[in-house]
Design a protein around this motif. Structure first.
Motif, PDB file in Angstrom:
ATOM      1  N   ALA A 158     -47.729 162.617  24.663  1.00  0.00           N
ATOM      2  CA  ALA A 158     -48.977 162.194  24.722  1.00  0.00           C
ATOM      3  C   ALA A 158     -49.619 162.894  26.094  1.00  0.00           C
ATOM      4  CB  ALA A 158     -48.919 160.771  25.335  1.00  0.00           C
ATOM      5  N   GLU A 185     -52.685 160.648  17.122  1.00  0.00           N
ATOM      6  CA  GLU A 185     -53.324 159.288  17.199  1.00  0.00           C
ATOM      7  C   GLU A 185     -54.042 159.508  18.601  1.00  0.00           C
ATOM      8  OE1 GLU A 185     -50.361 155.896  16.653  1.00  0.00           O
ATOM      9  OE2 GLU A 185     -48.918 157.632  17.091  1.00  0.00           O
ATOM     10  N   LYS A 186     -55.309 158.715  18.655  1.00  0.00           N
ATOM     11  CA  LYS A 186     -56.295 158.680  19.732  1.00  0.00           C
ATOM     12  C   LYS A 186     -56.121 157.032  20.200  1.00  0.00           C
ATOM     13  CE  LYS A 186     -59.117 162.270  18.258  1.00  0.00           C
ATOM     14  NZ  LYS A 186     -60.548 162.864  17.894  1.00  0.00           N
ATOM     15  N   ILE A 240     -51.877 161.642  21.253  1.00  0.00           N
ATOM     16  CA  ILE A 240     -50.399 161.613  21.050  1.00  0.00           C
ATOM     17  C   ILE A 240     -50.329 162.561  19.800  1.00  0.00           C
ATOM     18  CG2 ILE A 240     -48.429 160.442  20.331  1.00  0.00           C
ATOM     19  CD1 ILE A 240     -49.891 157.754  21.130  1.00  0.00           C
ATOM     20  N   ASP A 266     -47.274 163.704  17.015  1.00  0.00           N
ATOM     21  CA  ASP A 266     -45.873 163.666  16.453  1.00  0.00           C
ATOM     22  C   ASP A 266     -45.655 165.020  16.143  1.00  0.00           C
ATOM     23  OD1 ASP A 266     -43.727 163.263  15.219  1.00  0.00           O
ATOM     24  OD2 ASP A 266     -44.633 161.327  14.567  1.00  0.00           O
ATOM     25  N   ILE A 285     -45.110 161.417  28.394  1.00  0.00           N
ATOM     26  CA  ILE A 285     -46.403 161.326  28.491  1.00  0.00           C
ATOM     27  C   ILE A 285     -46.902 162.225  29.769  1.00  0.00           C
ATOM     28  CG2 ILE A 285     -46.114 159.335  30.198  1.00  0.00           C
ATOM     29  CD1 ILE A 285     -49.018 158.301  28.855  1.00  0.00           C
ATOM     30  N   ILE A 317     -54.998 157.899  25.720  1.00  0.00           N
ATOM     31  CA  ILE A 317     -53.928 158.689  25.630  1.00  0.00           C
ATOM     32  C   ILE A 317     -54.208 159.576  24.071  1.00  0.00           C
ATOM     33  CG2 ILE A 317     -52.057 158.091  26.939  1.00  0.00           C
ATOM     34  CD1 ILE A 317     -51.209 156.348  24.428  1.00  0.00           C
ATOM     35  N   ALA A 354     -48.747 153.944  25.843  1.00  0.00           N
ATOM     36  CA  ALA A 354     -48.047 154.983  25.243  1.00  0.00           C
ATOM     37  C   ALA A 354     -46.540 154.141  24.749  1.00  0.00           C
ATOM     38  CB  ALA A 354     -47.578 156.055  26.295  1.00  0.00           C
ATOM     39  N   LYS A 373     -42.526 162.254  19.938  1.00  0.00           N
ATOM     40  CA  LYS A 373     -44.193 162.106  20.341  1.00  0.00           C
ATOM     41  C   LYS A 373     -44.415 162.438  21.835  1.00  0.00           C
ATOM     42  CE  LYS A 373     -45.377 158.361  16.821  1.00  0.00           C
ATOM     43  NZ  LYS A 373     -45.934 157.009  16.790  1.00  0.00           N
ATOM     44  N   HIS A 401     -46.925 152.643  21.463  1.00  0.00           N
ATOM     45  CA  HIS A 401     -47.054 153.746  20.345  1.00  0.00           C
ATOM     46  C   HIS A 401     -45.654 154.755  20.331  1.00  0.00           C
ATOM     47  CE1 HIS A 401     -51.236 152.312  20.505  1.00  0.00           C
ATOM     48  NE2 HIS A 401     -51.379 152.584  19.388  1.00  0.00           N
ATOM     49  N   VAL A 428     -44.119 156.573  22.187  1.00  0.00           N
ATOM     50  CA  VAL A 428     -44.139 158.091  22.943  1.00  0.00           C
ATOM     51  C   VAL A 428     -42.895 158.169  23.913  1.00  0.00           C
ATOM     52  CG1 VAL A 428     -45.336 159.327  24.579  1.00  0.00           C
ATOM     53  CG2 VAL A 428     -46.728 157.962  22.932  1.00  0.00           C
TER      54      VAL A 428
END
Length: 243
Positions: free
Chosen positions: A4, A238-239, A229, A231, A37, A227, A29, A2, A32, A34
């Motif tokens: 971001a 993902e927001k 993201i 995958d 980043i 962020i 992040a 992941k 989630h 991540v």
């Protein structure tokens, strides 16, 4: 993995307040899961060329130690933007923090015309590895140099990242350029941009991710911090907005 793109509204020249913003966004992040980043160009100070000399640091300055600590404790890689000084030369830099590794730095190689009287050009290329994915770093005007993305492709990059300041008047051209880079070289492409005002510009936000075919997978809005993201295992987006 992941990855971001971080989107923030910087506080002009305020390093400590901007670090607090970074910490909040990095926590989102981490929450989630991540792995990496990417923050915008000069994210720690805002894009403020006239202040860059007085705000500049060596890239290993202790003011940024919190990012190495966060990387080590949470198994996350982080890039932040900062003006740095080497041998009395001033650079636009991305500073890279990876778990268990010494911090590193990428120096912006291609300067916008208004930057040439202030900053020096870097002369290198930077690629990092996260979970066996090769990620190349670009800073803003780098993406306008065809050789930069070509080198990323030739080095086997899986992902091309651009840390930028893009204004509401300039963003559309760069969105096209980045989509074209993704399609031409079959790399994921990710762009992290500011919102709010910086350097006298109205920043456009719209941090974005493109597929290896050049199609837009996701984009944040033009106003909010947060962020975006990707995958890479399933191309899911993902927001996460943080303000």
């Amino acid at each position: 993995m992941k990855i971001a793109a971080a989107q923030i509204s910087p506080v002009k020249g305020n390093i400590l307040e901007n670090i607090e913003k970074h910490k909040m966004i990095i926590k989102a992040a981490i929450d989630h899961n991540v792995d990496l980043i990417i923050f915008p160009e000069l994210s720690i100070t805002g894009y403020e060329p006239e202040l860059a000399e007085q705000l500049s640091i060596h890239y290993e300055d202790s003011v940024l130690d919190i990012f190495q600590k966060t990387a080590d404790e949470n198994n996350i890689s982080i890039t932040v933007g900062m003006p740095t000084k080497f041998d009395d030369l001033l650079f636009v830099s991305s500073i890279i923090f990876q778990p268990g590794k010494r911090r590193n730095v990428y120096l912006k190689r291609n300067l916008f015309p208004t930057e040439t009287g202030i900053f020096s050009k870097g002369n290198g290329f930077f690629q990092m590895e996260v979970l066996q994915k090769k990620i190349s770093l670009a800073i803003c005007y780098d993406l306008s140099d065809p050789l930069h993305s070509q080198e990323a492709y030739q080095a086997g990059s899986d992902i091309y990242t651009a840390s930028v300041l893009n204004s509401v008047n300039g963003i559309n051209d760069d969105l096209v350029k980045l989509s074209n880079i993704a399609a031409k070289y079959h790399m994921y492409v990710l762009m992290a941009n500011f919102t709010g005002k910086s350097g006298g510009y109205e920043c456009a936000g719209k941090s974005s991710v493109w597929s290896k075919e050049g199609s837009l997978l996701g984009q944040l809005n033009g106003e909010d911090e947060g962020i975006l993201i990707l995958d890479t295992d399933n191309d899911q987006i993902e927001k996460v907005y943080t303000n």
